[in-house]
Design an enzyme around this catalytic site. Structure first.
Site, mmCIF file in Angstrom:
data_model
loop_
_atom_site.group_PDB
_atom_site.id
_atom_site.type_symbol
_atom_site.label_atom_id
_atom_site.label_comp_id
_atom_site.label_asym_id
_atom_site.label_seq_id
_atom_site.Cartn_x
_atom_site.Cartn_y
_atom_site.Cartn_z
ATOM 1 N N HIS A 1 0.817 -1.215 0.000
ATOM 2 C CA HIS A 1 0.000 0.000 0.000
ATOM 3 C C HIS A 1 0.849 1.264 0.000
ATOM 4 C CE1 HIS A 1 -3.514 2.552 1.133
ATOM 5 N NE2 HIS A 1 -4.147 1.627 0.462
ATOM 6 N N ASP B 1 -6.975 4.577 9.329
ATOM 7 C CA ASP B 1 -8.328 4.693 8.784
ATOM 8 C C ASP B 1 -8.683 3.536 7.857
ATOM 9 O OD1 ASP B 1 -9.262 7.021 10.035
ATOM 10 O OD2 ASP B 1 -8.190 8.299 8.629
ATOM 11 N N GLU C 1 -11.196 13.895 13.579
ATOM 12 C CA GLU C 1 -10.548 14.186 12.310
ATOM 13 C C GLU C 1 -11.253 15.356 11.640
ATOM 14 O OE1 GLU C 1 -8.445 10.087 10.653
ATOM 15 O OE2 GLU C 1 -9.946 11.108 9.440
#
Length: 546
Positions: A120, A187, A297
């Protein structure tokens, strides 16, 4: 007695026999495994960049050099860099990786090795050009891998011993069976433990418990010398802190001991909108300074970055219509997101108690009247919200596209300047679809300066901000987004913002030295101690930059 053959003839005969034996052994090997496509047109790497002696190791039949394996290991989520390894190792045990690294370390000319979790990264950080990529997830499929074990003791409380190739979603599902869960998250949960711990691992929970690297008790590490070392804050502590946030430069994480706590089962999920950036940041900083919220956030809503995106579909169609009307008056709307965890017992008890707590939590905040939104969600549903967006985009063929993401840490004292120079002057004037844009504060005291992770140098400031410009080039020319990122970085440099890259990427040694600042010397010393032949994680290009 018969006359002996000439010496030269003996040598030729020996060479022919040796070649035939070698050919037979290769044919047998290639027929029983995908070690190397000797009988196809795909080039065999053992004749080029990797020592042929690797074929003599017990791990030989777990190497893959077929086109599919090489292709998979040559790209990552970013789709910005392509670097072909010579081979891919699917280990069946930690010892397989030890043997590989040890072999490279002892070779006259060592070859590079990169551990790959989910791939990723965005700029080739988990690649090894002409070297070996180790697929860490392969360990999950073997009984001798550590797996996931939930344990506890009076000193540490509950914790999970987890293999480095496991994903955070694996830990969540395994620990929930015990009524527990890790305290710090990213997240997106389909990332490997080794991958996030090599960076930091942050999200809206990090203001409270710190990044994931602040919630590790112990690790097993394979150093660049091929040594398997157990380390913690008290045992081999320098290696422990070096690896955390160390960008894979000092060792491969094969096991981590992760802190757990009691898991809730429900969340109150709230979003509030602001037109004024100063009020928006002031309320964020207030919320992370008090006891109450479990997640904080912030994000931007613009024409190029709509209210709902692949990270979550929070707003209803009618809410989106109202927000769109608001956007006609303001170029940018700032969205503050707050979550409160709780345990569901019965409707009356939980709804009344939790709602009262949320009201007290949000008292005095300066969001726009009438633009307060809330919803209920399961704990797992909230934590795994990004996965739903990913699957939806995958179904539409819009996920596997270039992602030139830019992530920064910005000093709180300069966040107003950053808003004016980046959010207002650069991003809001772009007509391109930039994707989600995140902005939220973190508490400095939750980070351990002994780790390798780098945050802004303003130590007198209690907080700093995380910025995420998460663009994709599905419909936009990648060069446009790359130039946008370059413009942001140039602004920060010229304005003296003092920003630090999260998932850092630099092309010069000078930039890497500036990134680490006064800690560059420590970083070099640790590299010399734990990976002296510079075998590990070459894709970061820390030591090969000009």
């Amino acid at each position: 007695m018969p006359k002996a053959f000439p010496t030269s003839f003996n040598m030729v005969l020996f060479a022919i026999i040796s070649f035939l034996v070698f050919s037979i052994s290769i044919e047998t090997s290639s027929s029983s495994s995908s070690l190397c496509s000797w009988t196809t047109s795909f080039p065999c790497p053992w004749t080029t960049s990797l020592p042929p002696e690797l074929l003599t190791l017990d791990i030989a039949n777990r190497f893959h050099t077929d086109k599919t394996a090489i292709e998979s290991a040559s790209i990552d989520f970013g789709k910005l860099v392509r670097l072909n390894p010579a081979a891919v190792l699917n280990p069946s045990s930690v010892q397989d990786i030890v043997n590989l690294v040890e072999f490279s370390y002892n070779s006259p000319i060592p070859f590079s090795i990169a551990a790959k979790g989910r791939g990723h990264s965005v700029r080739g950080q988990a690649m090894a050009k002409n070297g070996v990529v180790v697929e860490m997830e392969a360990l999950k499929h073997h009984n001798n891998e550590i797996g996931i074990r939930v344990l506890g003791n009076p000193k540490l409380g509950f914790y999970a011993d987890v293999g480095g190739g496991h994903l955070w979603i694996d830990i969540l599902l395994a620990t929930l069976g015990h009524g527990l869960a890790p305290v710090s998250w990213t997240d997106y949960l389909f990332l490997s433990i080794g991958g996030t711990l090599s960076n930091a691992g942050i999200s809206g929970q990090s203001f409270r418990f710190g990044p994931q690297i602040s919630n590790v008790y112990e690790m097993d590490i394979i150093t660049g010398k091929g040594e398997l070392v157990t380390c913690s804050k008290r045992v081999n502590s320098d290696l422990f802190y070096a690896v955390l946030g160390g960008l894979g430069q000092f060792g491969i994480i094969t096991r981590a001991r992760i802190a757990l706590q009691k898991a809730p089962n429900r969340v109150k999920w709230i979003r509030m909108l602001y037109e004024d950036f100063s009020s928006f940041t002031r309320d964020q900083e207030h919320l992370i300074s008090i006891d109450g919220p479990d997640y904080v956030e912030g994000s931007l809503i613009m024409n190029q970055s709509p209210p709902n995106n692949w990270r979550s579909s929070f707003f209803s169609p009618s809410d989106q219509s109202r927000i769109s009307s608001l956007l006609t008056k303001h170029t940018i709307i700032y969205c503050l997101e707050v979550v409160k965890y709780y345990d569901y017992v019965d409707n009356l008890t939980n709804i009344n108690t939790t709602d009262e707590g949320v009201e007290a939590l949000l008292k005095g905040l300066s969001f726009l009247p009438g633009f307060f939104f809330k919803k209920e969600e399961s704990f797992v549903g909230f934590l795994n919200r990004v996965r739903s967006g990913e699957l939806e985009l995958q179904a539409k063929g819009k996920w596997d596209v270039p992602h030139p993401w830019l992530n920064l840490f910005v000093p709180t004292s300069r966040i107003m300047d950053f808003n004016a120079g980046v959010f207002v002057d650069i991003l809001s004037k772009q007509s391109n679809n930039t994707g989600p844009i995140l902005v939220y504060p973190l508490n400095r005291n939750k980070w351990d300066e002994r780790t390798s992770a780098v945050i802004p140098a303003e130590e007198e400031e209690e907080t700093f901000y995380t910025i995420g410009v998460l663009g994709s080039s599905e419909e936009v020319d990648m060069k446009i987004l790359e130039n946008q990122n370059k413009e942001i970085l140039e602004f920060c440099e010229k304005a003296g913002i003092g920003a630090k890259q999260y998932f850092p990427h630099y092309t010069t040694k000078k930039d890497w030295m500036n990134h680490f600042g006064s800690r560059w010397g420590t970083f070099l010393q640790r590299k010399a101690q734990y990976d002296p032949r510079m075998i590990l994680s070459p894709g970061q290009r820390i030591f090969t930059s000009i």
